[in-house]
Design a protein around this motif. Structure first.
Motif, PDB file in Angstrom:
ATOM      1  N   LYS A  18       4.490   5.519 -13.213  1.00 49.53           N
ATOM      2  CA  LYS A  18       5.749   5.556 -13.968  1.00 49.53           C
ATOM      3  C   LYS A  18       6.380   6.948 -13.952  1.00 49.53           C
ATOM      4  CE  LYS A  18       4.953   1.678 -17.023  1.00 49.53           C
ATOM      5  NZ  LYS A  18       4.803   1.184 -18.378  1.00 49.53           N
ATOM      6  N   GLN A  19       5.548   7.981 -13.901  1.00 52.17           N
ATOM      7  CA  GLN A  19       6.056   9.356 -13.849  1.00 52.17           C
ATOM      8  C   GLN A  19       6.671   9.681 -12.490  1.00 52.17           C
ATOM      9  OE1 GLN A  19       2.230  11.228 -15.297  1.00 52.17           O
ATOM     10  NE2 GLN A  19       3.743  12.700 -16.061  1.00 52.17           N
ATOM     11  N   HIS A  20       6.207   9.019 -11.435  1.00 53.03           N
ATOM     12  CA  HIS A  20       6.632   9.353 -10.072  1.00 53.03           C
ATOM     13  C   HIS A  20       7.030   8.092  -9.296  1.00 53.03           C
ATOM     14  CE1 HIS A  20       5.212  13.497 -10.481  1.00 53.03           C
ATOM     15  NE2 HIS A  20       4.186  12.994 -11.135  1.00 53.03           N
ATOM     16  N   PRO A  21       8.033   7.358  -9.795  1.00 54.71           N
ATOM     17  CA  PRO A  21       8.393   6.094  -9.139  1.00 54.71           C
ATOM     18  C   PRO A  21       8.875   6.258  -7.699  1.00 54.71           C
ATOM     19  CG  PRO A  21      10.041   6.698 -10.774  1.00 54.71           C
ATOM     20  CD  PRO A  21       8.899   7.655 -10.932  1.00 54.71           C
ATOM     21  N   ASP A  22       9.551   7.348  -7.394  1.00 60.27           N
ATOM     22  CA  ASP A  22      10.044   7.542  -6.025  1.00 60.27           C
ATOM     23  C   ASP A  22       8.918   7.813  -5.034  1.00 60.27           C
ATOM     24  OD1 ASP A  22      12.604   7.140  -6.899  1.00 60.27           O
ATOM     25  OD2 ASP A  22      13.112   9.265  -7.007  1.00 60.27           O
ATOM     26  N   ILE A  23       7.843   8.401  -5.504  1.00 57.22           N
ATOM     27  CA  ILE A  23       6.696   8.684  -4.631  1.00 57.22           C
ATOM     28  C   ILE A  23       5.903   7.411  -4.367  1.00 57.22           C
ATOM     29  CG2 ILE A  23       4.529   9.968  -4.379  1.00 57.22           C
ATOM     30  CD1 ILE A  23       6.950  11.826  -4.326  1.00 57.22           C
ATOM     31  N   VAL A  24       5.576   6.667  -5.419  1.00 55.23           N
ATOM     32  CA  VAL A  24       4.678   5.517  -5.263  1.00 55.23           C
ATOM     33  C   VAL A  24       5.351   4.289  -4.671  1.00 55.23           C
ATOM     34  CG1 VAL A  24       3.066   6.312  -7.020  1.00 55.23           C
ATOM     35  CG2 VAL A  24       4.925   4.767  -7.664  1.00 55.23           C
ATOM     36  N   LYS A  25       6.660   4.340  -4.460  1.00 57.19           N
ATOM     37  CA  LYS A  25       7.294   3.211  -3.768  1.00 57.19           C
ATOM     38  C   LYS A  25       7.069   3.304  -2.257  1.00 57.19           C
ATOM     39  CE  LYS A  25      11.931   5.135  -3.252  1.00 57.19           C
ATOM     40  NZ  LYS A  25      13.308   5.064  -3.695  1.00 57.19           N
ATOM     41  N   VAL A  26       6.659   4.485  -1.779  1.00 53.78           N
ATOM     42  CA  VAL A  26       6.384   4.704  -0.363  1.00 53.78           C
ATOM     43  C   VAL A  26       4.904   4.423  -0.102  1.00 53.78           C
ATOM     44  CG1 VAL A  26       6.390   6.435   1.474  1.00 53.78           C
ATOM     45  CG2 VAL A  26       8.188   6.457  -0.263  1.00 53.78           C
ATOM     46  N   ALA A  27       4.604   3.774   1.001  1.00 55.83           N
ATOM     47  CA  ALA A  27       3.214   3.458   1.329  1.00 55.83           C
ATOM     48  C   ALA A  27       2.421   4.719   1.650  1.00 55.83           C
ATOM     49  CB  ALA A  27       3.152   2.503   2.518  1.00 55.83           C
ATOM     50  N   GLY A  28       1.227   4.799   1.117  1.00 60.52           N
ATOM     51  CA  GLY A  28       0.346   5.927   1.402  1.00 60.52           C
ATOM     52  C   GLY A  28      -1.041   5.664   0.856  1.00 60.52           C
ATOM     53  N   GLU A  29      -1.957   6.530   1.241  1.00 61.48           N
ATOM     54  CA  GLU A  29      -3.306   6.439   0.695  1.00 61.48           C
ATOM     55  C   GLU A  29      -3.958   7.804   0.696  1.00 61.48           C
ATOM     56  OE1 GLU A  29      -5.414   3.525   3.042  1.00 61.48           O
ATOM     57  OE2 GLU A  29      -6.236   5.083   4.317  1.00 61.48           O
ATOM     58  N   VAL A  30      -4.909   7.937  -0.210  1.00 61.37           N
ATOM     59  CA  VAL A  30      -5.683   9.163  -0.354  1.00 61.37           C
ATOM     60  C   VAL A  30      -7.149   8.775  -0.368  1.00 61.37           C
ATOM     61  CG1 VAL A  30      -6.133  11.202  -1.766  1.00 61.37           C
ATOM     62  CG2 VAL A  30      -3.835  10.181  -1.745  1.00 61.37           C
ATOM     63  N   ILE A  31      -7.875   9.278   0.602  1.00 62.37           N
ATOM     64  CA  ILE A  31      -9.320   9.077   0.640  1.00 62.37           C
ATOM     65  C   ILE A  31      -9.931  10.291  -0.051  1.00 62.37           C
ATOM     66  CG2 ILE A  31     -11.333   8.863   2.136  1.00 62.37           C
ATOM     67  CD1 ILE A  31      -9.302   7.719   4.250  1.00 62.37           C
ATOM     68  N   PHE A  32     -10.884  10.066  -0.951  1.00 62.59           N
ATOM     69  CA  PHE A  32     -11.448  11.183  -1.710  1.00 62.59           C
ATOM     70  C   PHE A  32     -12.959  11.058  -1.802  1.00 62.59           C
ATOM     71  CE2 PHE A  32     -10.609   7.822  -4.735  1.00 62.59           C
ATOM     72  CZ  PHE A  32     -11.722   7.835  -5.565  1.00 62.59           C
ATOM     73  N   CYS A  33     -13.593  12.198  -2.062  1.00 63.02           N
ATOM     74  CA  CYS A  33     -15.047  12.169  -2.270  1.00 63.02           C
ATOM     75  C   CYS A  33     -15.500  13.346  -3.117  1.00 63.02           C
ATOM     76  CB  CYS A  33     -15.799  12.132  -0.949  1.00 63.02           C
ATOM     77  SG  CYS A  33     -15.733  13.630  -0.003  1.00 63.02           S
ATOM     78  N   ALA A  34     -16.686  13.186  -3.665  1.00 63.51           N
ATOM     79  CA  ALA A  34     -17.368  14.238  -4.417  1.00 63.51           C
ATOM     80  C   ALA A  34     -18.683  14.505  -3.706  1.00 63.51           C
ATOM     81  CB  ALA A  34     -17.635  13.773  -5.852  1.00 63.51           C
ATOM     82  N   GLU A  35     -19.092  15.744  -3.675  1.00 64.00           N
ATOM     83  CA  GLU A  35     -20.370  16.101  -3.056  1.00 64.00           C
ATOM     84  C   GLU A  35     -21.528  15.498  -3.846  1.00 64.00           C
ATOM     85  OE1 GLU A  35     -20.789  17.689  -0.157  1.00 64.00           O
ATOM     86  OE2 GLU A  35     -18.617  17.768   0.045  1.00 64.00           O
ATOM     87  N   GLU A  36     -22.626  15.271  -3.174  1.00 64.81           N
ATOM     88  CA  GLU A  36     -23.806  14.658  -3.790  1.00 64.81           C
ATOM     89  C   GLU A  36     -24.330  15.434  -4.995  1.00 64.81           C
ATOM     90  OE1 GLU A  36     -25.421  11.757  -3.220  1.00 64.81           O
ATOM     91  OE2 GLU A  36     -23.836  11.268  -1.807  1.00 64.81           O
ATOM     92  N   ASN A  37     -24.255  16.739  -4.953  1.00 59.61           N
ATOM     93  CA  ASN A  37     -24.848  17.557  -6.013  1.00 59.61           C
ATOM     94  C   ASN A  37     -23.856  17.927  -7.111  1.00 59.61           C
ATOM     95  OD1 ASN A  37     -23.370  19.228  -4.377  1.00 59.61           O
ATOM     96  ND2 ASN A  37     -24.884  20.859  -4.308  1.00 59.61           N
ATOM     97  N   GLU A  38     -22.628  17.396  -7.058  1.00 60.02           N
ATOM     98  CA  GLU A  38     -21.638  17.712  -8.079  1.00 60.02           C
ATOM     99  C   GLU A  38     -20.931  16.448  -8.534  1.00 60.02           C
ATOM    100  OE1 GLU A  38     -18.913  20.851  -7.344  1.00 60.02           O
ATOM    101  OE2 GLU A  38     -20.365  22.036  -6.250  1.00 60.02           O
TER     102      GLU A  38
END
Length: 115
Positions: A18-38
């Motif tokens: 809702k804060q960023h409607p112009d951004i989220v109407k465009v297709a995209g993805e973010v792959i993320f990860c956290a290290e095993e020890n954190e």
């Protein structure tokens, strides 16, 4: 240890959308990860249409999403909720969604069926 709120992530992602409607109407993805020890976000990989990339940073969307991901990982850790180390944020058509990937997988191709 507290009880895990199953709506925690969806509600916060909806608020960000809702804060960023112009951004989220465009297709995209973010792959993320956290290290095993954190229990903190350690890396992301963004896939976006080129014309929107600068707006993602300038608008504050990128910073807000990174902070949320860090919060999600930490919250899942506090509640001992699995999986909690890797996932994908997808956006488009005005929505944001999260898919957590099983802890221990080594390549996205294993999950996504890529060759």
């Amino acid at each position: 240890m507290s009880n895990f709120d199953e709506n925690f992530e969806a509600v916060r992602l909806a608020m960000l959308a809702k804060q960023h409607p112009d951004i989220v109407k465009v297709a995209g993805e973010v792959i993320f990860c956290a290290e095993e020890n954190e229990e903190r976000l350690s890396s992301t990989s963004w896939t976006l249409e080129d014309y929107i990339f600068d707006r993602v940073t300038e608008s504050g969307f990128k910073l807000h999403l990174l902070e949320l991901l860090d919060d999600f990982i930490e919250y899942r850790s506090q509640c001992n909720k699995l999986p909690r180390r890797k996932g994908i944020i997808r956006f488009g058509d005005g929505n944001l969604s999260i898919e957590w990937l099983p802890d221990g997988f080594t390549h996205l191709s294993e999950h996504l069926g890529a060759e």
